[in-house]
Design a protein around this motif. Structure first.
Motif, short mmCIF file in Angstrom:
data_model
loop_
_atom_site.label_atom_id
_atom_site.label_comp_id
_atom_site.label_asym_id
_atom_site.label_seq_id
_atom_site.Cartn_x
_atom_site.Cartn_y
_atom_site.Cartn_z
N GLY A 19 -24.67 19.96 -2.23
CA GLY A 19 -25.21 19.02 -3.09
C GLY A 19 -24.22 18.27 -3.94
O GLY A 19 -22.93 18.05 -3.24
N THR A 20 -24.30 17.86 -5.18
CA THR A 20 -23.53 17.41 -5.76
C THR A 20 -22.14 17.91 -6.16
O THR A 20 -21.14 17.61 -6.08
N SER A 21 -22.19 19.32 -6.21
CA SER A 21 -21.11 20.21 -6.40
C SER A 21 -21.26 21.42 -5.64
O SER A 21 -21.52 22.52 -6.13
N ALA A 114 -22.06 28.60 -9.49
CA ALA A 114 -23.15 27.64 -9.72
C ALA A 114 -22.95 27.02 -10.80
O ALA A 114 -24.01 26.65 -11.45
N SER A 115 -21.77 27.02 -11.45
CA SER A 115 -21.36 26.13 -12.83
C SER A 115 -22.25 26.44 -13.81
O SER A 115 -22.33 27.71 -14.38
N HIS A 116 -23.21 25.52 -14.55
CA HIS A 116 -23.90 25.72 -15.51
C HIS A 116 -25.31 26.33 -15.31
O HIS A 116 -26.01 26.52 -16.03
N GLY A 489 -28.66 16.64 -8.08
CA GLY A 489 -28.48 17.45 -6.68
C GLY A 489 -27.67 18.90 -6.94
O GLY A 489 -26.85 19.28 -6.08
N THR A 490 -27.90 19.44 -8.18
CA THR A 490 -27.55 20.67 -8.28
C THR A 490 -28.66 21.87 -8.57
O THR A 490 -28.40 22.98 -8.89
N GLY A 491 -29.81 21.44 -8.58
CA GLY A 491 -30.91 22.43 -8.98
C GLY A 491 -31.35 23.14 -7.95
O GLY A 491 -30.71 22.98 -6.68
#
Ligand code: VG1
Ligand code: CO
Length: 545
Positions: A19-21, A114-116, A489-491
């Motif tokens: 996705g986004t990242s 998964a970052s944040h 795009g990260t959920g």
């Protein structure tokens, strides 16, 4: 050796679409047998194999980080990689991984994060691939990886004991050298080259007080080394400094909701001079002064306007770039400096070409990511250090710097409203409806505001000409206010609707207004245009930043 290498059959897994990242899913999805293996082999295959190549590997320390790292090492060995450079304990912040790839001339890297998003067995996990420039894989590469995940039938892996990643130095896995490195040292050295450490040290020595909240995530060891050890900030300046697999149960998301303790401290009577927080993988930042929260969009603008105070940027900036939903505050600075300003889709991967081509020096996103051409990722601590350098050089508190900035450029009041875990069909229906309305919107009135322009943002990369469509609905009003609607795009659960709201107040307007009040008419217009309540069934956002 070859008898230890196995080719294992697998079915393709649905939905391994970055996705986004990167690829982000529930941890248990990643923990299914062969899931990490199928995705890793797809990365290797999509980049033409890893035989003879060098890759960097590390992650934010969340649950399953260590297990996934061992699997990837055994697969890299089975696929003939020459060298794997791994952060000690399988830890590397995202910007430190980017720096290592560049510094060591590696062919790329895999970052486990998964970052944040929260971490834990029942929370989220993620994998990102970065290319040889140190930046997130371009859409062309992530598309190729995804295509490969749909046809993959087997992967290669070596039988071996876990590599001891707690000890620095080199070990062999078959013919592959696994080099365990200090995750902090090279990164901290890079920071020392960019900033005036002597000036910052002397500011701390004069009693400047700060708090840095690492949110139990990967930045703790970096912040301790830089702020406390190298710059002389008081011991205890860095809090929540030990990376934990579940980030202490919170979301490692540096915003006023998830870092509310820090915000409360800064708004209270005992506030230090400055505070900051970073996210799970260390690429985001939140900036606070005594009594003031600096929006990420404003932070980018202030950093752009003041960057030359730092030795690394003393020669000035080539240009600045911001993601489309980020406020236009940075554009105003670019115009004043006479440099280019670029507007890209959401996600750091879109800055890579501009940075590689030398067209921009600073980049930023409204989601608290700021960075520069020193690496190819956003960089939380970098932003904090640049702020410290500016505070030391200007010898003024944060609020004075903001007041001064707004008096020169005006203030872009800004807020983002997130509606999380909305059923996917409903969120899609909201966006589809807006798409269908676009051509009829100009001239229509919503509350006090009249639409001037509306479109679905599409981006043509000025360097390679690649096109990215459907990157968010933009509605611009005649008074220069703006609303943007897009889906995250990260959920990992349903859809997250993001509504970005902004209103410009010129240099002579009242900048002291409460942002919610200043944005009142824009919030009302957003609801009227998109019928958010009706579509989401919510009467207010889950998170407001
Ligand atoms: C979000 C942010 C975006 C950021 C991305 C990755 O994406 O909005 O600005 O680049 O996260 O950041 P989305 O698609 O959910 O809006 V990180 O720190 O998660 O690697
Ligand atoms: Co991040």
């Amino acid at each position: 050796m070859t008898d230890r290498i196995h080719t294992v059959p697998t079915e393709p897994f649905d939905g391994q679409k970055p996705g986004t990242s990167g690829l982000r899913k529930k941890t248990r999805v990643f923990m299914q047998p062969r899931y990490v293996e199928a995705f890793t082999q797809s990365i290797f295959d999509a980049i033409g194999g890893v035989a003879g190549k060098t890759l960097v590997l590390g992650g934010d320390g969340r649950y399953f980080n260590d297990r996934a790292a061992q699997v990837i090492l055994r697969m890299a060995a089975a696929n003939g990689a020459a060298r794997m450079i791994v952060g000690q304990g399988a830890l590397l912040s995202t910007p430190a991984a980017s720096n290592l790839i560049r510094r060591r001339g590696a062919d790329g890297g895999i970052i486990l994060s998964a970052s944040h998003n929260p971490g834990g067995e029942d929370e989220d996990f993620g994998m990102k691939f970065n290319g040889p420039n140190g930046g997130p894989a371009s859409e062309t590469v992530t598309d190729a990886i995804f295509e490969r995940t749909r046809t993959i039938r087997e992967y290669r892996i070596m039988d071996a004991q876990d590599v001891d990643l707690s000890r620095l130095g080199e070990v062999r896995l078959g013919d592959t050298v696994v080099e365990v490195v200090d995750p902090v040292a090279d990164y901290a050295d890079l920071m020392a080259q960019l900033f005036d450490f002597a000036a910052i040290r002397s500011m701390f020595a004069r009693g400047f007080a700060m708090r840095f909240d690492a949110m139990h995530a990967v930045t703790g060891p970096y912040a301790r080394e830089l702020l406390e050890n190298r710059l002389g900030a008081a011991p205890g300046t860095v809090v929540n400094a030990t990376p934990l697999p579940d980030f202490g149960g919170g979301h490692p998301d540096p915003n006023p909701v998830w870092a509310s303790d820090l915000v409360d401290l800064m708004m209270g009577p005992n506030a230090p001079d400055f505070a900051a927080a970073s996210d799970g993988d260390g690429d985001r930042n939140m900036i606070l002064g005594r009594g003031i929260y600096v929006t990420p969009s404003d932070s980018l603008a202030v950093l752009a306007a003041n960057a030359t105070h730092a030795p690394g940027y003393a020669r000035g900036l080539a240009g600045v770039a911001r993601s489309m939903p980020t406020s236009r505050a940075a554009d105003r600075v670019a115009a004043a400096l006479g440099i280019e300003a670029y507007e890209t889709p959401t996600g750091w991967k879109f800055f890579g070409n501009l940075l590689d081509a030398g067209r921009v020096t600073l980049c930023g996103e409204e989601s608290a990511g700021t960075g520069s051409d020193h690496v190819r990722e956003k960089d939380g601590l970098w932003a904090v250090l640049l702020w410290l350098n500016i505070l030391a050089a200007r010898d003024q508190p944060v609020d004075a710097i903001m007041t001064d900035h707004w008096a020169r450029f005006g203030r872009d009041f800004y807020s983002r409203h997130d509606y999380e875990a909305v059923p996917t069909e409903r969120a899609n229906a909201l966006i589809d409806r807006l798409r269908g309305m676009l051509e009829f919107l100009p001239g229509q009135k919503f509350g006090e505001l009249t639409v001037a322009q509306a479109d679905d943002f599409s981006y043509v990369d000025p360097v390679d000409g690649s096109v990215s469509q459907r990157q968010g609905i933009r509605v611009l009003f005649t008074d220069d206010s703006r609303v943007v609607f897009r889906l995250s795009g990260t959920g990992t659960e349903g859809a997250t609707l993001r509504v970005y709201l902004e209103r410009h107040a010129g240099p002579h307007a009242d900048h002291a207004q409460d942002p919610d009040q200043a944005l009142g008419p824009v919030i009302a217009a957003a609801e009227a245009v998109a019928q958010i309540r009706e579509h989401t069934g919510r009467d207010r956002p889950d998170v407001t930043t």
